[in-house]
Design an enzyme around this catalytic site. Structure first.
Site, PDB file in Angstrom:
ATOM      1  N   LYS A   1     -31.227  70.384  43.065  1.00  0.00           N
ATOM      2  CA  LYS A   1     -30.841  71.786  43.150  1.00  0.00           C
ATOM      3  C   LYS A   1     -29.396  71.924  43.634  1.00  0.00           C
ATOM      4  CE  LYS A   1     -34.657  74.087  44.228  1.00  0.00           C
ATOM      5  NZ  LYS A   1     -35.681  74.496  45.209  1.00  0.00           N
TER       6      LYS A   1
ATOM      7  N   ASP B   1     -22.327  44.211  21.622  1.00  0.00           N
ATOM      8  CA  ASP B   1     -22.436  45.231  20.585  1.00  0.00           C
ATOM      9  C   ASP B   1     -21.647  46.463  20.987  1.00  0.00           C
ATOM     10  OD1 ASP B   1     -24.160  43.986  18.805  1.00  0.00           O
ATOM     11  OD2 ASP B   1     -25.976  44.933  19.590  1.00  0.00           O
ATOM     12  N   ASP B   2     -21.337  47.261  19.994  1.00  0.00           N
ATOM     13  CA  ASP B   2     -20.840  48.593  20.259  1.00  0.00           C
ATOM     14  C   ASP B   2     -21.998  49.396  20.859  1.00  0.00           C
ATOM     15  OD1 ASP B   2     -19.007  50.610  20.274  1.00  0.00           O
ATOM     16  OD2 ASP B   2     -18.608  50.540  18.125  1.00  0.00           O
ATOM     17  N   GLU B   3     -21.707  50.205  21.862  1.00  0.00           N
ATOM     18  CA  GLU B   3     -22.792  50.954  22.513  1.00  0.00           C
ATOM     19  C   GLU B   3     -23.325  52.069  21.614  1.00  0.00           C
ATOM     20  OE1 GLU B   3     -19.695  51.417  23.083  1.00  0.00           O
ATOM     21  OE2 GLU B   3     -19.375  53.596  23.097  1.00  0.00           O
TER      22      GLU B   3
ATOM     23  N   GLY C   1     -11.455  44.738  23.474  1.00  0.00           N
ATOM     24  CA  GLY C   1     -11.778  45.038  22.082  1.00  0.00           C
ATOM     25  C   GLY C   1     -10.500  44.887  21.272  1.00  0.00           C
ATOM     26  N   GLY C   2      -9.703  45.960  21.281  1.00  0.00           N
ATOM     27  CA  GLY C   2      -8.439  45.936  20.567  1.00  0.00           C
ATOM     28  C   GLY C   2      -7.524  44.803  21.001  1.00  0.00           C
TER      29      GLY C   2
HETATM   30 MG    MG Z   1     -37.769  74.110  46.777  1.00  0.00          MG
HETATM   31 MG    MG Z   2     -16.548  50.821  20.272  1.00  0.00          MG
END
Ligand code: MG
Ligand code: MG
Lengths: 407, 407
Positions: free
Chosen positions: A95, A171-173, A356-357
């Site tokens: 909350k 892997d790619d996500e 990656g790149g």
């Molecule tokens: Mg409550």
């Molecule tokens: Mg990617």
């Protein structure tokens, strides 16, 4: 006097309230027993053990706009919660997350509570043992493309990556629809390639396969993939919910490391005034839930995290704990070989160098890209400059010419 | 020309980039096929069906600080995703969530995709049928305290609530450790009380029991609770992950409505510059995942949502759809009987009037508090003023004296 072993303590940054003490008190009561002052005395006795406590209210300098702000620490009785991440998040920021300008900066939990969360099954030491790698960062390569590729194409890309000497390939996500190259087939094939490579070079490699499917089936799917030779699982821990990470880590049949991807995390940590801090979300919570490795934005690239936060994530992942193994941080995005000395200087060697790149963009291709990283990592841990190392490494030389370096 | 039935279209609010067209293009390519311009032509043919598309880039007025901003619409091929919320969130706001000042404002998905998500199992009409209530908002009461209470105490509180004439009673969402009053015992007992009440008054009541436990066991636990007489499940959908809502809604054995609690949602929607918009998160995604009822901050109370957002959440929950049933919005917090005419004026009658303090804080207690709401709701739908209705309702009269009204 608060006995800290009985409380989970959350620290909130709150903007704009008039009376922070009153606010803190309303949190401590409202999010635990709901009501206090109107309770009869006998009832108070019964409820006291469940009542939250204001631990500290520290007013800060107002913002530049003159908005008042404070850090408030609230203690929630451990006995109010079950030992899991949904209970924790719902209790300390359920909350309350909707209650104005409020950000949960940190959560401290007693070891007795944390011991009921799995933490990493392997951790830094376990993964080093599996790979037989000591004293240097691990090197991971990310597929450049997964979606739309068939198994033969992915195989070729996989071979180029492992031939460069990387320790892990992921892997790619975003690889969910893998009809042309189903996860179980990738796992079988890449596992075979890994064993071939080990036979040839002595170097072990882990393939992190993207674990996808209905959340109710992920544990079974993980077991099936492990049976078929999977040696690492990539998990989109936030889109699926942190509890599934907990359940995967807590299952003794899933005998492989878990790599947590930070997908969607920016939706939670990126605002300075709302959500959870990145060290809490990507450092503490990921480790508590059982991530052996955690990817997250590096402080260097275009998708950047402030340096102090990125370091704090790594600190939370790796600080000694009496109950949990340490996790590998993988500060990612924009990583190229010229950044390796900075990475090692900033993060030390218990690190995933994740590119990656910076691997696939090498002028001579992905294999040379991996080799350039391997040579940069060796130089960095041996304390040699990249320029010096590049004398003996044409691949590193080309990488430095393309991307420069930050030493 | 984009064929919209083949794409999921996400709208992003982006601050601070220099070239929004370039940014949009890098999203469309980077989050689908990864790379494009350097692909050989034959490969482009294969990958074209997986390539994202820039649908629109609309620059907005800069912010007061002169920061440029734009709304960018990106289309993601439906064929890249599996039909589930984790795939959707990872694809459209996985990595991108960490990419600077960016907020996902909306997602539009073709009916062919949405038809594979469950949507509400009962929806507005189904729940009305279960309760036998037409033409007026439903009235729900929230337990004032759950944690630390034993079964006898909760029973007493339950009876006080149902005796006031409420249609639903819900657990506190932070009720995880229920050792003194386990969920299955509450369900059995409150179900019996509900049937007694129905026999006495003809009015049906639903008890929304908080569904807790390991995410991997929630479906089984839900079935067990349903077997024991549960007639509604309260789900902390975001702490557990939206996919579990999908799996609960999609399971034919779980023959009861699902009530989604917004715990933790503020961590995702509250910043104006980051995260997901509240209408997207609490309206669209909750409904797509299968929530029959969605609680969220009302625009009236202290935990308030801007009125336009709160109305938009309700719009997304209830707008006609060829594939999904409509959900009940439950704009909550700060609701007292004097607000009922405003609620009905703003939200119409397909609405959950959800009150905690506004029932339990009644000068004559919870039963009178419920009765005051019942009378206020009757007046509102009959178009009579609360003052007029209070002539015949001492309970409403007292409530109006305490809380005032907003007509
Ligand atoms: Mg409550
Ligand atoms: Mg990617």
């Amino acid at each position: 006097m608060v006995a800290h072993q009985d409380y989970i303590i959350a620290t909130y940054l709150i903007h704009g309230k008039n009376d922070f003490h009153k606010k803190a008190n309303s949190i401590a009561v409202g999010l635990t027993v709901g009501t206090w002052t109107e309770l009869p005395e006998t009832k108070k006795k019964q409820m006291a053990a469940h009542l939250g406590k204001v631990i500290e209210v520290a007013e800060l300098e107002p913002t530049a706009d003159g908005e008042p702000r404070a850090l408030c620490k609230i203690g929630y009785p451990v006995r109010n919660l079950t030992p899991d991440l949904p209970a924790l998040l719902t209790t300390v920021f359920g909350k309350l997350s909707m209650d104005g300008k409020i950000r949960c900066m940190d959560i401290e939990a007693p070891d007795s509570f944390l011991a009921q969360l799995p933490g990493p099954k392997f951790g830094v030491e376990g993964i080093r043992q599996q790979l037989g790698v000591a004293g240097r960062p691990l090197l991971m390569s990310i597929f450049k493309q997964c979606i739309g590729m068939n198994l033969a194409e992915l195989e070729e890309a996989y071979r180029h990556q492992v031939d460069g000497g990387v320790d892990l390939v992921k892997d790619d996500e975003i690889f969910f629809r893998d009809d042309y190259a189903p996860a179980v087939e990738r796992v079988r094939l890449f596992n075979r390639i890994n064993r071939e490579k080990e036979g040839r070079t002595g170097q072990k490699t882990l393939y992190a396969v993207n674990l996808t499917g209905p959340v109710t089936q992920l544990v079974d799917k993980a077991k099936r993939l492990v049976e078929q030779g999977a040696d690492c699982l990539l998990v989109n821990a936030l889109p699926y919910g942190l509890d599934i990470l907990h359940r995967l880590a807590g299952d003794p049949d899933i005998r492989v490391p878990l790599m947590a991807h930070p997908a969607f995390s920016g939706a939670i940590y990126a605002s300075p005034e709302y959500g959870l801090s990145s060290p809490l979300l990507l450092g503490k919570l990921m480790r508590w839930a059982g991530a052996d490795m955690v990817l997250y934005p590096s402080p260097y690239g275009s998708v950047a995290m402030p340096q102090a936060d990125a370091l704090k994530v790594a600190e939370y992942l790796r600080e000694p704990s009496p109950v949990h193994r340490r996790s590998f941080p993988g500060p990612s995005a924009g990583i190229h070989p010229g950044l390796v000395p900075a990475l090692v200087r900033d993060f030390g060697t218990d690190l995933l160098v994740n590119a990656g790149g910076g691997i696939h963009g090498h002028p001579q291709g992905s294999t040379a890209g991996g080799k350039a990283f391997v040579d940069a990592i060796r130089a960095a841990v041996e304390g040699r400059s990249l320029q010096e190392a590049a004398q003996d490494s044409p691949e590193l030389k080309l990488a430095l010419e393309k991307w420069g370096s930050l030493e």
